[in-house]
Design an enzyme around this catalytic site. Structure first.
Site, short mmCIF file in Angstrom:
data_model
loop_
_atom_site.label_atom_id
_atom_site.label_comp_id
_atom_site.label_asym_id
_atom_site.label_seq_id
_atom_site.Cartn_x
_atom_site.Cartn_y
_atom_site.Cartn_z
N ASP A 420 -1.41 9.31 -5.45
CA ASP A 420 -1.32 9.73 -6.76
C ASP A 420 -3.09 9.61 -6.99
OD1 ASP A 420 -0.20 9.98 -9.76
OD2 ASP A 420 -2.03 8.80 -9.82
N LEU A 421 -3.58 10.91 -7.33
CA LEU A 421 -5.01 11.30 -7.65
C LEU A 421 -5.33 10.27 -8.86
CD1 LEU A 421 -5.21 14.92 -6.80
CD2 LEU A 421 -5.42 12.99 -5.07
N ASP A 463 -0.35 15.92 -9.96
CA ASP A 463 -1.49 15.36 -8.98
C ASP A 463 -0.82 14.24 -7.93
OD1 ASP A 463 -1.03 13.63 -10.79
OD2 ASP A 463 -3.12 13.36 -11.50
#
Length: 545
Positions: A420-421, A463
């Site tokens: 997960d960004l 994202d």
């Protein structure tokens, strides 16, 4: 009787007669013997008689025995019996012109008659009657015209109450005029439709301007119809509120047909198969883009060509669509391209017109290569992320399930990594989605470089990425996570002057030690990722503690 009384009666008679001489209406006094005792100026004018020619004469002498017996005698007798009444009849005047007379008989007791008499007041109402007849004729003609018009016509007052409607409107509603006039839309259709129509009517009444629009109407029996409505304000004298005149047409089936034609045209234009439409003589009427791409002859002025300029059959000298189909409406088989001389699978369908000369033939070429390409494109759309071209959630889940089955057979291990960004949302918010998409594509490329061809990296959200890695021991999963995080260290270019660094939080779950199914592995990798994010770590392995 004294001479003074007689004098008074004579004076009274002279006075009554003098007054009548100035009256233009037809007024007369008749005694019980049917003799005239006084007549007005209008009476003399109408019948063309001098006063002296009428006074003292019997009615039959003035008007004729037939008229007296047929129209006058019985009416005078009724009045002499004390009954006042009116009646009408046609009577020629002195010039022979037929006139319609309105006659009123009143009991008379006065100096002009000895005993009871009759005061006759006659009014010439010919022009009024003729005007009324003309109006009625015009109204009847107008009603005939309105009822002959196929459009729906109606009028409402300022309260929305129907005042007038034509036959077409009656047939449309399924009610007679007696059941429409005096009612409102709320009594004839659903409350929803009535409220909508009344809002439209209000706009016309308040703006005093005509409006045209499509109007969906749902009636109380559930029928739903589309009307092309034209509404005009009906202004009444000395009244600020306007009524509404409506002229409409039921276009439900017409619009449906238009929609069907539009859909057919859309299918014709977008289908990947070459489609060509011919008339009954074999001349080309139209062709779609796929046909133009497939056959060079169609790229310029194709309407001068016929089917034999494009195709041929070895078994016949000249293609004839009527002969090809025979008594059927469809044909399927092989034809040859005239330019390439190769066999093509084709379908020909007959579209019949009202007359034989209006028949059309639709020829469709079955292009297997194009269909294979479309199938591959559809497969790609179904299983690939459209932005990054990475596998999507559906394909990742399928590969994960297959990998679990293989790992169970081979007694091997798998790692699922949930990536997960961090801080990606501010980039989207500040620079817009175009820059955000560019950043995601760059990150996807960097992540992809960290995995082997046998591994799977997928994008499953805005994202969020997940990876499936074959491992021999848990330390390998940690090493891959470190490699992924390192790949994100270089700055990302946002525009000409701005750069940013986007990190990631990674959660790791292992098969078979952490979970035995695809769903559980993803869930536990997700939990580990949130722990890494919460604890400000870079990656975290799943732990049940």
């Amino acid at each position: 009787m004294s001479s003074d009384v007689k004098l008074t009666q004579n004076q009274s008679c002279e006075m009554d007669a003098s007054i009548l001489s100035y009256i233009d209406d037809l007024v007369s006094v008749v005694d019980k013997n049917y003799r005239y005792r006084a007549v007005s100026k209008g009476y003399e004018t109408f019948f063309g008689c001098e006063h002296s020619q009428i006074i003292g004469k019997h009615i039959s002498e003035v008007h004729g025995e037939a008229v007296f017996e047929a129209h006058i005698k019985a009416e005078i007798d009724r009045t002499l019996r004390g009954e006042e009444h009116t009646f009408r009849f046609w009577r020629p005047d002195s010039r022979g012109e037929l006139r319609f007379l309105d006659v009123k008989h009143t009991c008379y007791r006065g100096p002009l008659t000895e005993g009871p008499g009759v005061a006759v007041v006659v009014r010439d109402v010919t022009e009024i009657v003729r005007a009324k007849e003309a109006t009625e004729q015009k109204q009847e003609l107008l009603n005939t015209i309105i009822n002959a018009i196929p459009d729906l016509i109606f009028a409402k007052d300022h309260h929305g109450v129907y005042q007038v409607c034509n036959k077409s409107f009656e047939e449309f509603l399924g009610f007679s005029a007696e059941n429409i006039i005096g009612k409102t839309d709320y009594e004839l259709m659903s409350a929803e439709s009535a409220a909508y129509i009344n809002r439209r009517d209000k706009e016309v009444r308040q703006s005093h301007e005509a409006q045209r629009y499509d109007e969906w109407v749902k009636y109380q029996d559930g029928r739903r119809r589309l009307l092309d409505m034209y509404k005009l304000p009906l202004l009444e004298k000395d009244r600020p509120e306007a009524g509404v005149l409506g002229i409409g047409r039921n276009v439900t089936y017409e619009r449906k047909a238009e929609q069907n034609l539009l859909m057919a045209s859309l299918v014709f234009d977008t289908t990947p198969d070459p489609c060509i439409i011919f008339d009954n003589k074999g001349s080309i009427i139209s062709c779609n883009e796929a046909a133009i791409k497939r056959f060079d002859q169609l790229k310029s002025d194709y309407q001068k060509l016929d089917i034999n300029d494009l195709f041929h059959c070895p078994s016949v000298a000249r293609l004839d669509l009527n002969a090809l189909l025979g008594d059927t409406s469809s044909w399927y088989g092989e034809i040859c391209s005239s330019s390439e001389n190769n066999s093509l699978l084709a379908t020909v369908n007959l579209v019949q017109g009202q007359f034989e000369q209006l028949n059309k033939y639709v020829l469709i070429i079955r292009d297997e290569e194009t269909h294979q390409e479309i199938a591959e494109n559809l497969l790609h759309i179904a299983y690939q992320d459209s932005l990054t071209n990475l596998p999507n959630r559906r394909l990742f889940y399928s590969r994960l399930e297959s990998a679990i089955i293989r790992a169970e057979r081979q007694l091997s291990q798998l790692a699922v990594m949930y990536i997960d960004l961090n801080d990606f949302k501010p980039v989207n918010d500040q620079y817009g989605h175009a820059v955000g998409d560019k950043v995601l594509i760059e990150i996807a490329g960097r992540l992809q470089s960290c995995f082997r061809s046998t591994d799977t990296l997928a994008r499953i959200g805005g994202d969020e990425f997940v990876a499936l890695v074959d491992i021999e021991n848990p330390e390998q999963a940690k090493a891959v996570a470190e490699k992924v995080l390192k790949s994100l260290d270089p700055p990302l270019v946002l525009d000409d002057k701005d750069q940013t660094i986007i990190s990631a939080s990674i959660g790791i779950s292992l098969f078979p030690s952490d979970a035995g199914s695809a769903e559980e592995l993803l869930l536990k990798a997700d939990e580990a990722m949130y722990r890494a994010k919460r604890d400000a770590g870079r990656y975290c392995e799943f732990s049940s503690e």
